[in-house]
Scaffold this active site. Structure first.
Site, PDB file in Angstrom:
ATOM      1  N   LYS A  24      -3.323   8.845  -2.662  1.00 40.08           N
ATOM      2  CA  LYS A  24      -4.453   9.392  -1.604  1.00 40.08           C
ATOM      3  C   LYS A  24      -3.402   9.300   0.208  1.00 40.08           C
ATOM      4  O   LYS A  24      -3.648   8.516   0.365  1.00 40.08           O
ATOM      5  CB  LYS A  24      -5.487   7.867  -1.884  1.00 40.08           C
ATOM      6  CG  LYS A  24      -6.800   7.815  -2.885  1.00 40.08           C
ATOM      7  CD  LYS A  24      -6.992   7.268  -2.742  1.00 40.08           C
ATOM      8  CE  LYS A  24      -8.554   6.485  -3.958  1.00 40.08           C
ATOM      9  NZ  LYS A  24      -7.513   6.009  -5.320  1.00 40.08           N
ATOM     10  N   ASP A  45      -2.163   9.958   6.081  1.00 38.54           N
ATOM     11  CA  ASP A  45      -1.612  10.122   7.124  1.00 38.54           C
ATOM     12  C   ASP A  45      -1.270  11.439   7.962  1.00 38.54           C
ATOM     13  O   ASP A  45      -1.498  12.555   7.481  1.00 38.54           O
ATOM     14  CB  ASP A  45      -0.508   9.239   7.376  1.00 38.54           C
ATOM     15  CG  ASP A  45       0.447   8.085   8.479  1.00 38.54           C
ATOM     16  OD1 ASP A  45      -0.008   8.756   9.281  1.00 38.54           O
ATOM     17  OD2 ASP A  45       0.796   7.657   8.286  1.00 38.54           O
TER      18      ASP A  45
HETATM   19  O1  S5P Z   1     -13.859   6.360  -4.486  1.00 40.73           O
HETATM   20  C1  S5P Z   1     -13.131   6.302  -6.409  1.00 40.73           C
HETATM   21  C2  S5P Z   1     -12.015   7.106  -5.796  1.00 40.73           C
HETATM   22  C3  S5P Z   1      -9.918   7.154  -7.417  1.00 40.73           C
HETATM   23  S1  S5P Z   1      -9.212   8.473  -7.099  1.00 40.73           S
HETATM   24  N1  S5P Z   1     -12.550   5.143  -6.689  1.00 40.73           N
HETATM   25  C4  S5P Z   1     -11.395   4.997  -7.667  1.00 40.73           C
HETATM   26  O2  S5P Z   1     -11.942   3.834  -8.733  1.00 40.73           O
HETATM   27  N2  S5P Z   1     -10.594   6.150  -8.094  1.00 40.73           N
HETATM   28  C5  S5P Z   1      -9.601   5.270  -9.074  1.00 40.73           C
HETATM   29  O3  S5P Z   1     -10.386   5.546 -10.494  1.00 40.73           O
HETATM   30  C6  S5P Z   1      -8.810   4.805  -9.274  1.00 40.73           C
HETATM   31  O4  S5P Z   1      -7.718   4.059  -8.073  1.00 40.73           O
HETATM   32  C7  S5P Z   1      -8.795   4.148 -10.463  1.00 40.73           C
HETATM   33  O5  S5P Z   1      -7.190   4.602 -10.656  1.00 40.73           O
HETATM   34  C8  S5P Z   1      -9.356   5.091 -10.640  1.00 40.73           C
HETATM   35  C9  S5P Z   1     -10.382   4.268 -12.007  1.00 40.73           C
HETATM   36  O6  S5P Z   1     -10.882   3.271 -12.449  1.00 40.73           O
HETATM   37  P1  S5P Z   1     -10.888   2.549 -13.362  1.00 40.73           P
HETATM   38  O7  S5P Z   1     -10.263   1.308 -14.624  1.00 40.73           O
HETATM   39  O8  S5P Z   1     -11.929   1.474 -12.499  1.00 40.73           O
HETATM   40  O9  S5P Z   1     -11.676   3.204 -14.210  1.00 40.73           O
END
Ligand code: S5P
Length: 474
Positions: A309, A312
């Protein structure tokens, strides 16, 4: 052709009435609905002059819209002679879609020469809901062709344009039905009450899409999308998706190298990508993590997706992407980037990337209270579209970019929980795919912190795959 555009249109409208391509009265349609207006352009095959006039008007609209394409394709059957006239006149090649390929066994469903990725302009005689165009688009896209525009002789203005636009197809009408009615009334060719009833009918009757057309465009098959993939990283990802029949990406968010590698090897058979946050590892040593991750990804055919992500200015992200201890661009097939800094962030990443790297823009977040509103999503969509040589899709909770060229990754997926108490919000894989437009679902703790991770990955991948198949109408 002689005459101005509006003269031409006026004459065409008179011809439409003269050759009985439009009739006024009381007609019971297939659906049982009684319509005051009936249209049938098929009559043009009996009146070559009329067919020629139609083709010329379509050609003029095509030129005015300044469309670029590799092939014309008429929706069978009425638009076939129209497309043929344009093709023979302008020397633009044509493709023909068969409606009955199965009955002919070995015959091609699309006749004509083409290459995957070629752009097709669809031609249609009349649009009501847009279903016929979408059914043809589905066949073309499944063959790896791309469709973004369609020209129609008459738009009945009963919702088709909107349905098509939602699915990424711009509709260019030569005539709108209301224009035909207005002109015929002005020229006293129909009575005012007939005109009024017809207008009322268009305004109130809005047919829905046929079952065969629902989901088309939004959801081309992964096979078709793999064939037309333009970026090498999306081609590779879609190849793995098809080969392993999985659209699951597992997020392995752990704090030690041992856990990361162990979980990766357990979920490996069921994923098209493994998503990491390598900066969470307390014991990160490049040589101990990356070669083994790469080996597993090659052995089991999945992509490495570092969820960095970036957010910058271009120069900073360039150094962060290619350097530091993580040297992300050396090994990650995909990285995430926020759209916040504007286009420079993409330029910065590109300068540290090779053709083996791609990025995904986080256009919308799964967390409660996320600031990613509609105007932000729109801005991200245009960043994606204007950087297709490096950006292959979005992380989002909706179809931010319509074209099936781009891949939507959707996190916040879990079929047991609705949240994690820290802002994360979950939906089951079926909802992420059918309602939110996800192509690939990202599941973290639902797989990694819950019983046997290998088995959990299998279950999530089966459910996500089934939901996608259903969405494509397969
Ligand atoms: O909007 C987002 C974007 C991302 S990349 N919401 C998210 O949860 N993520 C990522 O997806 C977050 O950084 C994590 O690695 C994953 C979700 O994990 P979970 O354990 O909640 O399924």
């Amino acid at each position: 052709m002689a005459g101005s555009g509006s003269d031409l249109k006026a004459q065409l409208i008179r011809d439409i009435l003269k050759y009985e391509a439009v009739k006024f009265g009381s007609f019971t349609l297939k659906s049982g609905v009684v319509s005051p207006i009936y249209m049938d352009i098929r009559v043009c095959v009996s009146h070559p002059k009329f067919l020629t006039a139609i083709a010329e008007a379509v050609e003029q609209t095509l030129k005015a819209a300044n469309l670029r394409f590799d092939h014309l394709c008429g929706v069978p059957y009425t638009a076939l002679p129209i497309a043929t006239c344009i093709s023979t006149k302008t020397h633009q090649p044509m493709l023909m879609r068969r409606k009955e390929a199965k009955a002919y066994g070995t015959k091609q469903i699309i006749e004509g020469k083409y290459r995957a990725g070629d752009k097709v302009l669809v031609i249609e005689d009349i649009v009501t809901s847009g279903s016929s165009i979408l059914e043809t688009v589905k066949v073309l896209e499944n063959a790896g062709l791309t469709v973004t525009d369609a020209i129609v002789l008459i738009d009945r203005e009963q919702g088709g344009k909107g349905y098509l636009e939602e699915r990424g197809i711009n509709l260019h009408p030569v005539l709108k039905l209301s224009e035909i009615i207005d002109r015929l009334e002005v020229e006293n060719l129909i009575q005012a009450d007939v005109a009024q009833r017809s207008r009322e009918f268009i305004r109130t009757v809005k047919p829905s899409l046929t079952p065969a057309a629902v989901g088309v465009g939004e959801r081309a098959s992964f096979e078709g999308r793999a064939r037309s993939a333009k970026h090498p990283v999306s081609a590779k990802l879609l190849k793995f998706v098809n080969k392993k029949k999985t659209n699951l990406c597992v997020a392995i968010d752990v704090e030690t190298t041992a856990e990361l590698l162990e979980l990766t090897s357990k979920v490996a058979p069921y994923v098209c990508a493994v998503k990491t946050h390598v900066d969470q590892l307390s014991d990160f040593v490049y040589e101990k993590v990356i070669p083994e991750l790469k080996r597993l990804s090659e052995e089991h055919s999945f992509l490495l997706f570092e969820d960095r992500k970036f957010g910058d200015i271009g120069e900073t992200v360039r150094a962060q992407y290619g350097g530091g201890v993580f040297k992300i661009s050396e090994w990650a097939d995909i990285v995430t980037v926020h759209g916040v800094p504007g286009a420079g962030v993409i330029q910065g990443l590109k300068s540290a990337a090779s053709e083996k790297n791609a990025c995904i823009i986080v256009a919308e977040m799964s967390s409660a209270g996320a600031l990613t509103d509609d105007s932000y999503k729109k801005a991200c969509a245009s960043m994606v579209e204007s950087n297709a040589d490096f950006v292959i899709g979005t992380v989002s909770q909706s179809r931010v970019v319509k074209s099936p060229e781009f891949i939507q990754f959707t996190p916040g997926v879990n079929f047991e929980l609705s949240g994690d108490g820290k802002g994360q919000q979950y939906v089951p894989p079926e909802v992420a795919i059918s309602d939110r437009g996800a192509d690939i679902v990202i599941v973290g703790r639902g797989v990694t912190r819950n019983g046997d991770p290998g088995d959990r990955a299998r279950i999530y991948s089966e459910r996500a795959w089934e939901a996608y198949e259903k969405a494509t109408g397969n």
